[in-house]
Design a protein around this motif. Structure first.
Motif, PDB file in Angstrom:
ATOM      1  N   ARG A 123      43.184  34.232  28.129  1.00 54.58           N
ATOM      2  CA  ARG A 123      42.794  34.763  29.443  1.00 54.58           C
ATOM      3  C   ARG A 123      43.674  34.173  30.547  1.00 54.58           C
ATOM      4  O   ARG A 123      44.006  34.853  31.519  1.00 54.58           O
ATOM      5  CB  ARG A 123      41.297  34.531  29.700  1.00 54.58           C
ATOM      6  CG  ARG A 123      40.431  35.541  28.940  1.00 54.58           C
ATOM      7  CD  ARG A 123      38.961  35.451  29.298  1.00 54.58           C
ATOM      8  NE  ARG A 123      38.297  34.270  28.762  1.00 54.58           N
ATOM      9  CZ  ARG A 123      37.817  34.166  27.522  1.00 54.58           C
ATOM     10  NH1 ARG A 123      37.929  35.158  26.672  1.00 54.58           N
ATOM     11  NH2 ARG A 123      37.209  33.063  27.119  1.00 54.58           N
ATOM     12  N   ASP A 127      46.208  36.346  33.027  1.00 53.32           N
ATOM     13  CA  ASP A 127      46.313  36.215  34.486  1.00 53.32           C
ATOM     14  C   ASP A 127      47.745  35.897  34.930  1.00 53.32           C
ATOM     15  O   ASP A 127      48.196  36.364  35.968  1.00 53.32           O
ATOM     16  CB  ASP A 127      45.342  35.145  34.995  1.00 53.32           C
ATOM     17  CG  ASP A 127      43.944  35.723  35.244  1.00 53.32           C
ATOM     18  OD1 ASP A 127      43.846  36.928  35.567  1.00 53.32           O
ATOM     19  OD2 ASP A 127      42.966  34.968  35.119  1.00 53.32           O
ATOM     20  N   LEU A 128      48.431  35.110  34.119  1.00 57.33           N
ATOM     21  CA  LEU A 128      49.820  34.765  34.423  1.00 57.33           C
ATOM     22  C   LEU A 128      50.705  36.020  34.475  1.00 57.33           C
ATOM     23  O   LEU A 128      51.523  36.195  35.384  1.00 57.33           O
ATOM     24  CB  LEU A 128      50.314  33.822  33.321  1.00 57.33           C
ATOM     25  CG  LEU A 128      51.468  32.886  33.617  1.00 57.33           C
ATOM     26  CD1 LEU A 128      51.094  31.932  34.748  1.00 57.33           C
ATOM     27  CD2 LEU A 128      51.828  32.090  32.364  1.00 57.33           C
ATOM     28  N   LEU A 130      49.614  39.156  34.953  1.00 57.60           N
ATOM     29  CA  LEU A 130      49.165  40.003  36.076  1.00 57.60           C
ATOM     30  C   LEU A 130      49.728  39.490  37.400  1.00 57.60           C
ATOM     31  O   LEU A 130      50.191  40.262  38.241  1.00 57.60           O
ATOM     32  CB  LEU A 130      47.634  40.048  36.137  1.00 57.60           C
ATOM     33  CG  LEU A 130      46.932  40.795  34.995  1.00 57.60           C
ATOM     34  CD1 LEU A 130      45.426  40.516  35.013  1.00 57.60           C
ATOM     35  CD2 LEU A 130      47.178  42.306  35.087  1.00 57.60           C
ATOM     36  N   LYS A 131      49.714  38.166  37.567  1.00 58.49           N
ATOM     37  CA  LYS A 131      50.225  37.568  38.817  1.00 58.49           C
ATOM     38  C   LYS A 131      51.701  37.851  38.981  1.00 58.49           C
ATOM     39  O   LYS A 131      52.166  38.250  40.039  1.00 58.49           O
ATOM     40  CB  LYS A 131      50.024  36.047  38.805  1.00 58.49           C
ATOM     41  CG  LYS A 131      48.610  35.597  39.061  1.00 58.49           C
ATOM     42  CD  LYS A 131      48.572  34.058  39.095  1.00 58.49           C
ATOM     43  CE  LYS A 131      47.204  33.564  38.666  1.00 58.49           C
ATOM     44  NZ  LYS A 131      47.096  32.113  38.606  1.00 58.49           N
ATOM     45  N   GLN A 136      48.527  40.504  41.096  1.00 57.70           N
ATOM     46  CA  GLN A 136      47.069  40.514  41.095  1.00 57.70           C
ATOM     47  C   GLN A 136      46.589  39.634  39.951  1.00 57.70           C
ATOM     48  O   GLN A 136      47.391  39.223  39.110  1.00 57.70           O
ATOM     49  CB  GLN A 136      46.546  41.944  40.897  1.00 57.70           C
ATOM     50  CG  GLN A 136      46.775  42.836  42.120  1.00 57.70           C
ATOM     51  CD  GLN A 136      46.112  44.187  41.962  1.00 57.70           C
ATOM     52  OE1 GLN A 136      46.426  44.924  41.035  1.00 57.70           O
ATOM     53  NE2 GLN A 136      45.193  44.516  42.840  1.00 57.70           N
ATOM     54  N   MET A 137      45.301  39.321  39.921  1.00 56.33           N
ATOM     55  CA  MET A 137      44.727  38.642  38.753  1.00 56.33           C
ATOM     56  C   MET A 137      43.268  39.062  38.621  1.00 56.33           C
ATOM     57  O   MET A 137      42.771  39.817  39.452  1.00 56.33           O
ATOM     58  CB  MET A 137      44.870  37.123  38.871  1.00 56.33           C
ATOM     59  CG  MET A 137      44.063  36.498  39.975  1.00 56.33           C
ATOM     60  SD  MET A 137      44.172  34.698  39.901  1.00 56.33           S
ATOM     61  CE  MET A 137      42.657  34.247  40.756  1.00 56.33           C
ATOM     62  N   LEU A 170      39.993  43.215  39.535  1.00 57.50           N
ATOM     63  CA  LEU A 170      41.294  42.747  40.023  1.00 57.50           C
ATOM     64  C   LEU A 170      41.183  42.223  41.458  1.00 57.50           C
ATOM     65  O   LEU A 170      40.437  42.757  42.264  1.00 57.50           O
ATOM     66  CB  LEU A 170      42.325  43.889  39.996  1.00 57.50           C
ATOM     67  CG  LEU A 170      42.930  44.241  38.637  1.00 57.50           C
ATOM     68  CD1 LEU A 170      43.783  45.504  38.743  1.00 57.50           C
ATOM     69  CD2 LEU A 170      43.759  43.070  38.082  1.00 57.50           C
ATOM     70  N   ILE A 174      45.748  35.651  44.464  1.00 49.94           N
ATOM     71  CA  ILE A 174      46.316  34.988  43.291  1.00 49.94           C
ATOM     72  C   ILE A 174      46.646  33.501  43.487  1.00 49.94           C
ATOM     73  O   ILE A 174      46.926  32.816  42.528  1.00 49.94           O
ATOM     74  CB  ILE A 174      47.574  35.734  42.761  1.00 49.94           C
ATOM     75  CG1 ILE A 174      48.656  35.814  43.843  1.00 49.94           C
ATOM     76  CG2 ILE A 174      47.213  37.124  42.273  1.00 49.94           C
ATOM     77  CD1 ILE A 174      49.966  36.413  43.322  1.00 49.94           C
ATOM     78  N   PHE A 180      40.552  30.206  40.883  1.00 47.68           N
ATOM     79  CA  PHE A 180      41.095  29.742  39.605  1.00 47.68           C
ATOM     80  C   PHE A 180      40.067  28.865  38.884  1.00 47.68           C
ATOM     81  O   PHE A 180      39.762  29.077  37.707  1.00 47.68           O
ATOM     82  CB  PHE A 180      42.396  28.961  39.821  1.00 47.68           C
ATOM     83  CG  PHE A 180      42.989  28.413  38.539  1.00 47.68           C
ATOM     84  CD1 PHE A 180      43.880  29.169  37.782  1.00 47.68           C
ATOM     85  CD2 PHE A 180      42.648  27.144  38.077  1.00 47.68           C
ATOM     86  CE1 PHE A 180      44.418  28.672  36.584  1.00 47.68           C
ATOM     87  CE2 PHE A 180      43.172  26.634  36.894  1.00 47.68           C
ATOM     88  CZ  PHE A 180      44.066  27.395  36.153  1.00 47.68           C
TER      89      PHE A 180
END
Ligand SMILES: Nc1ncnc2c1ncn2[C@@H]1O[C@H](COP(=O)(O)OP(=O)(O)O)[C@@H](O)[C@H]1O
Ligand SMILES: [Mg+2]
Length: 201
Positions: A123, A127-128, A130-131, A136-137, A170, A174, A180
């Protein structure tokens, strides 16, 4: 039976607690130190970096490809025989759109490269990507645990549910530290770990 561990803990409950406390602390450090930027987005090397970072104080297998076949709820993850080949293929999968990134994430889940800790490490890897690729994340707090787990079970056949579920969560925030830390707590909650708050470790 507990997994063999560096802490020499043989009690299941004690191991779960220690694993949660130590690896959440490492997750916090991953963000605060800026080390997360060292993980390559979208490759097995990047995922392995994250997995090793979280679990290196607990398990010898941290960051390393598993040596046993594993299954969950009747689904068999990639057989050992094809695992390396599958990881090489995943490295080459595109990641320039939301849909492509989720498809890559689903493939990585099918590969399930580690003995344990795939969900939590992957996961972060998601996120990495998507960023980096779409700025986005996921706000994991907006993704219900039961919905998530059932969409992931289903994803090996059809990815429409997981795409819809993650799309509505989303966020553009970020760089938000609180988001986080909260995401780590939610991700651990999916896997049954909710003893400690990442922020407080
Ligand atoms: N039946 C299933 N089919 C496909 N994927 C699953 C299934 N059950 C769980 N998963 C995925 O596997 C993850 C858990 O893998 P695991 O290696 O135990 O990670 P962790 O130790 O972080 O919990 C879940 O978060 C989910 O994404
Ligand atoms: Mg697990």
């Amino acid at each position: 039976m507990t997994l063999k561990n560096k802490l020499n803990i043989t009690d299941q409950v004690a191991l779960a607690k220690a694993e949660e406390r130590i690896s959440k602390k490492k997750a916090k450090q991953l963000f605060d130190s800026g080390d997360i930027a060292k993980a390559e987005a979208g490759t097995f090397a990047g995922l392995s970096f994250i997995h090793a970072y979280l679990f290196e104080d607990i398990y010898d297998f941290a960051g390393k490809i598993r040596e046993v076949n594993i299954a969950k709820d009747n689904f068999r993850f990639a057989p050992l025989m094809y695992l390396k080949q599958s990881l090489e293929y995943i490295d080459t999968m595109p990641q320039s759109s939301f849909d492509a990134i989720i498809e890559k994430y689903v493939e990585m889940n099918v590969a399930h490269p580690f003995r344990e800790g795939n969900g939590r490490a992957t996961r972060l890897w998601l996120d990495l990507m998507l960023k980096k690729e779409i700025k986005q994340m996921i706000d994991w707090n907006l993704v219900d645990k039961d919905d998530y787990l059932s969409a992931m079970q289903r994803s090996v056949v059809k990815d429409t549910e997981i795409k819809a579920l993650l799309k509505q969560a989303l966020t553009d925030q970020i760089h938000d530290r609180t988001l986080f830390m909260k995401g780590i707590d939610v991700s651990y909650y999916y896997e049954g770990y909710s003893e400690f708050k990442t922020e407080e470790l």
